[in-house]
Write a protein that holds these residues in place. Structure first.
Motif, PDB file in Angstrom:
ATOM      1  N   THR A 135      29.339  69.663 -15.794  1.00 34.95           N
ATOM      2  CA  THR A 135      30.618  69.912 -16.476  1.00 34.95           C
ATOM      3  C   THR A 135      31.604  70.576 -15.514  1.00 34.95           C
ATOM      4  N   ARG A 147      35.355  69.187 -14.317  1.00 32.53           N
ATOM      5  CA  ARG A 147      36.569  70.013 -14.324  1.00 32.53           C
ATOM      6  C   ARG A 147      37.238  69.989 -12.937  1.00 32.53           C
ATOM      7  N   GLU A 192      34.376  68.020 -22.488  1.00 34.64           N
ATOM      8  CA  GLU A 192      33.015  67.801 -22.991  1.00 34.64           C
ATOM      9  C   GLU A 192      32.715  66.314 -23.167  1.00 34.64           C
ATOM     10  N   ALA A 216      31.962  64.905 -19.770  1.00 36.91           N
ATOM     11  CA  ALA A 216      30.652  65.392 -19.312  1.00 36.91           C
ATOM     12  C   ALA A 216      29.540  64.655 -20.068  1.00 36.91           C
ATOM     13  N   ILE A 244      25.621  68.830 -23.449  1.00 39.91           N
ATOM     14  CA  ILE A 244      25.922  68.756 -22.013  1.00 39.91           C
ATOM     15  C   ILE A 244      25.293  69.961 -21.305  1.00 39.91           C
ATOM     16  N   GLN A 255      26.092  72.638 -19.798  1.00 39.79           N
ATOM     17  CA  GLN A 255      26.484  74.029 -20.068  1.00 39.79           C
ATOM     18  C   GLN A 255      26.028  74.523 -21.443  1.00 39.79           C
TER      19      GLN A 255
END
Ligand code: SER
Length: 316
Positions: free
Chosen positions: A8, A12, A239, A242, A254, A256
C-alpha cells in the motif's frame, strides 16, 4: 493473470511520484472535519478542502497539486461488507487549476495506470458523461470519448448519464462538473450480479475518477453558474488500487490492514461482519482523534452509529 505486486505504501508513493514527476506540487492533507464549510459534515474527497481554489476565493500555491487525503463517506454504509466499499478510505488526488484540461488529464491517468502500476490496458474501461434531460444545458462529453480512443477500443468507452458521471458538489453547494471514470475488470469469476450493463457490479470496479472536469458552481438553490477557470480534479481510492495489485479479496484485507483483519476474523468467523467491524472501527478512530464524541446529532450521531454497528458485529 496476476499484476505486479505493490505494498500500500508503494501504491501511495507511485501515485505521488508520478504527479511530482509531471510538475505537480505535494500539499498536506487536511483533517477529517471541514473548516469553514457548513455544507459538508466530513471531508469526503481530496477536493473538498480545496473548494476555495476552484471558485477563485483563494489562489492555490501552484496550478498543479497532488496529495493523499483521509476521507469519510457514509453514503455507501449499506454496501460495507462487500469487497470494495468502505465508510473511510484514502483518496489519492491530483488537480489542475486553470492549467491543463481533459487531454492531459486522461494521458496522465492512462500512463500511470498502465506504466506506473503495470495494469494492462485490456482490463480497463472508461466512462464519459452522456447528457440527458435530468441535467439540461450540459452537453455530452464527446471530447473525452475521443481522447480515450487513443488508448482504448470504442466498445470500452461507455457513455453514462448525469447520475453516474456528473460529480459533485461535495456538500450541498460548490464546484462540480462532468467526469470520466476508469474501471478495472477483475475477471469472470467476480461477476457477482447479473446485469445487462457492459460494466458488471463486483466484476468491473471503479478505480479512478480520472477527471472531474470542474466547470460549474452549484448554489444552495440548485442553480449552476460557470467557474472562473476550468479545472481538473481526480481521485483514486488507495485501498482499491492496493487490493487489485495485491490480489486481495477486499479493501479490508490489504497488507496494512491484514493483521487487524485476521485478529477480528479469528473471533467473528464471518467475512462480511469482519469487514464491517474493521471499517467502522477505523472510521470511529478517524473521528475520535479529531475530538468528536458520540451524541444524538450530526457527526456525533454518525460516530455513535458506527460504534454501535461494530459492537453488534462483535456480540452477534
Ligand atoms: N471529487 C471526485 C471524487 O470524489 C474526484 O476526486 O470522485
Amino acid at each position: 493473470m496476476s499484476l505486479p505486486y505493490k505494498t500500500t505504501e508503494e501504491v501511495r508513493q507511485t501515485f505521488l511520484g508520478h504527479f511530482l514527476k509531471h510538475d505537480h506540487q505535494l500539499i498536506e492533507q487536511s483533517g477529517i472535519i471541514p473548516r469553514n464549510d457548513p455544507t459538508l459534515m466530513f471531508i469526503n474527497s481530496g477536493m473538498a478542502p480545496l473548494k476555495p481554489y476552484f471558485t477563485g476565493q483563494a489562489t492555490p500555491p501552484y496550478p498543479r497539486l497532488t496529495n493523499v487525503q483521509d476521507c469519510i463517506r457514509f453514503v455507501d454504509v449499506e454496501s460495507v461488507g462487500d469487497s470494495y466499499h468502505g465508510t473511510n478510505f484514502r483518496m489519492m488526488g491530483s488537480w489542475s487549476f486553470g492549467d491543463y484540461f481533459k487531454e492531459r488529464a486522461i494521458e496522465l491517468a492512462f500512463e500511470l495506470i498502465t506504466e506506473g502500476f503495470g495494469i494492462p490496458a485490456e482490463r480497463l474501461s472508461a466512462t464519459v458523461f452522456m447528457a440527458d434531460e435530468s441535467l439540461p444545458g450540459v452537453p455530452s462529453d464527446e471530447e473525452s470519448a475521443r481522447i480515450w480512443e487513443k488508448f482504448l477500443p470504442r466498445e470500452r468507452i461507455i457513455g453514462r448519464p448525469p447520475a453516474d458521471n456528473f460529480w459533485g458538489p461535495a456538500g450541498t453547494s460548490g464546484p462540480c462538473g462532468p467526469c470520466t471514470e476508469v474501471f478495472f475488470d477483475r475477471g469472470e469469476e467476480f461477476a457477482e450480479r447479473k446485469t445487462d450493463d457492459v460494466l458488471v457490479p463486483g466484476r468491473h470496479i471503479e478505480i479512478w475518477n480520472a477527471g472531474v472536469f470542474m466547470q460549474y458552481f452549484k448554489d444552495e438553490q440548485g442553480n449552476f453558474s460557470p467557474l472562473p477557470m476550468k479545472c481538473v480534479d481526480t481521485g483514486a481510492g488507495l485501498e482499491r488500487f492496493a487490493m487489485i495489485l495485491q490480489g486481495r479479496a477486499s479493501i479490508h484485507e490489504i497488507d496494512q490492514y491484514e493483521p487487524s483483519y485476521q485478529l477480528i476474523n479469528q473471533r467473528i468467523g464471518d467475512t462480511a461482519w469482519t469487514r464491517i467491524i474493521l471499517d467502522h472501527l477505523k472510521t470511529s478512530i478517524l473521528m475520535i482523534r479529531e475530538g468528536i464524541v458520540p451524541s444524538n446529532t450530526r457527526e456525533g450521531y454518525l460516530l455513535r452509529r458506527a460504534l454501535r454497528r461494530a459492537m453488534i458485529g462483535v456480540f452477534l
